[in-house]
Design a protein around this motif. Sequence first.
Motif, PDB file in Angstrom:
ATOM      1  N   CYS A  74       0.871  -1.178   0.000  1.00  0.00           N
ATOM      2  CA  CYS A  74       0.000   0.000   0.000  1.00  0.00           C
ATOM      3  C   CYS A  74       0.903   1.221   0.000  1.00  0.00           C
ATOM      4  N   HIS A  75       0.590   2.200  -0.847  1.00  0.00           N
ATOM      5  CA  HIS A  75       1.408   3.413  -0.902  1.00  0.00           C
ATOM      6  C   HIS A  75       0.722   4.594  -0.242  1.00  0.00           C
ATOM      7  N   LYS A  76      -0.474   4.335   0.356  1.00  0.00           N
ATOM      8  CA  LYS A  76      -1.293   5.423   0.906  1.00  0.00           C
ATOM      9  C   LYS A  76      -1.481   6.498  -0.187  1.00  0.00           C
ATOM     10  N   SER A  77      -1.358   7.781   0.171  1.00  0.00           N
ATOM     11  CA  SER A  77      -1.645   8.820  -0.841  1.00  0.00           C
ATOM     12  C   SER A  77      -0.384   9.285  -1.572  1.00  0.00           C
ATOM     13  N   HIS A  78       0.729   8.555  -1.374  1.00  0.00           N
ATOM     14  CA  HIS A  78       2.023   9.021  -1.897  1.00  0.00           C
ATOM     15  C   HIS A  78       1.995   9.340  -3.403  1.00  0.00           C
ATOM     16  N   PHE A  79       1.577   8.373  -4.211  1.00  0.00           N
ATOM     17  CA  PHE A  79       1.598   8.607  -5.659  1.00  0.00           C
ATOM     18  C   PHE A  79       0.453   9.527  -6.103  1.00  0.00           C
ATOM     19  N   GLU A  99     -14.511  12.592  -5.432  1.00  0.00           N
ATOM     20  CA  GLU A  99     -15.068  13.446  -4.375  1.00  0.00           C
ATOM     21  C   GLU A  99     -14.010  14.353  -3.747  1.00  0.00           C
ATOM     22  N   GLY A 100     -12.838  14.442  -4.379  1.00  0.00           N
ATOM     23  CA  GLY A 100     -11.771  15.315  -3.873  1.00  0.00           C
ATOM     24  C   GLY A 100     -10.771  14.556  -3.020  1.00  0.00           C
ATOM     25  N   GLY A 101      -9.585  15.164  -2.825  1.00  0.00           N
ATOM     26  CA  GLY A 101      -8.527  14.506  -2.053  1.00  0.00           C
ATOM     27  C   GLY A 101      -7.705  13.598  -2.947  1.00  0.00           C
ATOM     28  N   PRO A 102      -6.446  13.374  -2.550  1.00  0.00           N
ATOM     29  CA  PRO A 102      -5.571  12.545  -3.389  1.00  0.00           C
ATOM     30  C   PRO A 102      -6.008  11.079  -3.367  1.00  0.00           C
ATOM     31  N   ALA A 103      -5.885  10.431  -4.514  1.00  0.00           N
ATOM     32  CA  ALA A 103      -6.171   9.004  -4.593  1.00  0.00           C
ATOM     33  C   ALA A 103      -5.114   8.230  -3.809  1.00  0.00           C
ATOM     34  N   HIS A 104      -5.502   7.087  -3.281  1.00  0.00           N
ATOM     35  CA  HIS A 104      -4.542   6.152  -2.692  1.00  0.00           C
ATOM     36  C   HIS A 104      -4.201   5.099  -3.741  1.00  0.00           C
TER      37      HIS A 104
END
Lengths: 294, 294
Positions: A248-253, A263-268
């Motif tokens: 899992c890279h969380k929201s890094h990329f 709906e907004g916010g960086p993809a995980h």
Amino acid sequence: MVYSPEVTRKQSMISSAAQALLSATSAPGVTLFPEAFERIVAKLRAAIEEIAAAEDFTALTAPPVLPREVVERSGYVREFPHLLGSVHNYGGDATDWLTRRTAAVPGGLWHETQTIADVVLTPAACYHVYPFLSAQPEALPARFAVESWCYRHEATSEPGRLRSFRMRELVYVGEPKACIEFRDRWRERASRWLTELGLDVTVEAATDPFFGTGAKLLSGSQRAQELKFELAAPVADGVRQAVVSANCHKSHFGETFGVRLPEGGPAHSACIGFGLERLAMAVLHAGCDEALAA
Amino acid sequence: MVYSPEVTRKQSMISSAAQALLSATSAPGVTLFPEAFERIVAKLRAAIEEIAAAEDFTALTAPPVLPREVVERSGYVREFPHLLGSVHNYGGDATDWLTRRTAAVPGGLWHETQTIADVVLTPAACYHVYPFLSAQPEALPARFAVESWCYRHEATSEPGRLRSFRMRELVYVGEPKACIEFRDRWRERASRWLTELGLDVTVEAATDPFFGTGAKLLSGSQRAQELKFELAAPVADGVRQAVVSANCHKSHFGETFGVRLPEGGPAHSACIGFGLERLAMAVLHAGCDEALAA
């Protein structure tokens, strides 16, 4: 790169079904792959595709080079400088070349006239996906099956530790919770598949080989958060290597490449990477290549 | 690398069936290949294998990197310095990295600490074969079918001119006369196959893109000796590219890598190289992809 006599001795002592098939070149960890080996790689790829048919992946074949800005923006250069293969090209002019090439060893002159190219060697197949996605936000959630030759400037070359190898990755980009589910679901699927095939698979929380004195901190944090799991299997007598990696890279990329959720916010993002050569070596070592569907 | 506004304009004006399929990256001439394109590449590879079944080739899959000594010994660095992709790796230490990476742009620091690696990007698939053969002189005459990703640091990126692409080569190493026969026989076979497929193929004596002020002399000599032939086909409106190249190298590689004929003297060699992406683009442009066997 320095290859110690110990490593060389160890290599020559270890024989394996897979190593008997591969043809080493004069560069450690760089080998040629004959037909018998490639047949197993092709069967493994087909098996991964069959399992992946359970979900709808967009297939991409990526080249062995990647735009340099991708590794610079993503932090790969900062965290893994020792593993990166950087591409350089000739930076001199023709007159200079003609005048001096006769007076000097061509190799030596070549070395003096290198300039930095706009590409590096692909360190992991999924790096090709995130910039591709940033141009098409409507695609989320997105699933990609991406394969490419990868390069890592490894310091040793024991069985299974190639510098140039193929990685097939299943990548998911979307909501945080769906990413963790994807990673865990595919870790289980891969573990079940390889165990049924006849491999002695272990699953472990793992860390990336971060560089420098901050490495311990970074890898400790990665392990504590259980972001990375590795499936390992024997590839030769006494040598176990990671054959699959689930991350899992969380929201890094998503943050780095501006991939945003509807709906907004960086993809995980999450991925599961299959090391095709190591898998083929593990299958050959276990003698279960006949169990792979033709 | 400088891309002139003219080239960029020309590119954007040319649309083609193939270009609609490919996904450009931020590096000119470096693209991702989606499934529909890969299906055509796979069919082309299968068709080449089927034609090649007329002779007994040993198949090899080679990595996208090649030992540096191979390009230095073979003269590639001397004659084509502008096309070579050279691999460099991190040459600093961990303490230095940690101290300075916070004070500098990571990309900038990375650039200062590069050292020359023992590999380069593979410029042509057949370079992997000759060093491989020098270890097994009993194998002559030898036939190899070798494929690898190749890299050429091209200065333009009009349709079909990729920097990272796949080349499948049929290579013959043996007696001088047999090499010329091999080259001519395969040039005819390839030309017939592609014409029957529906491509508008031209066959021409050609030259390699030698560098420097000696280039004219070298290429003139190559053309006069009829060592190189190219099969070209349209890959987009108004753009014709070489899709197949048929070459005799005389004793060049045999001498360089110590591959000797059983009765003494350096072996000669010949090859026919199929550019898989360009062939796929030509097939798509001509609309004859349906004519390829599944």
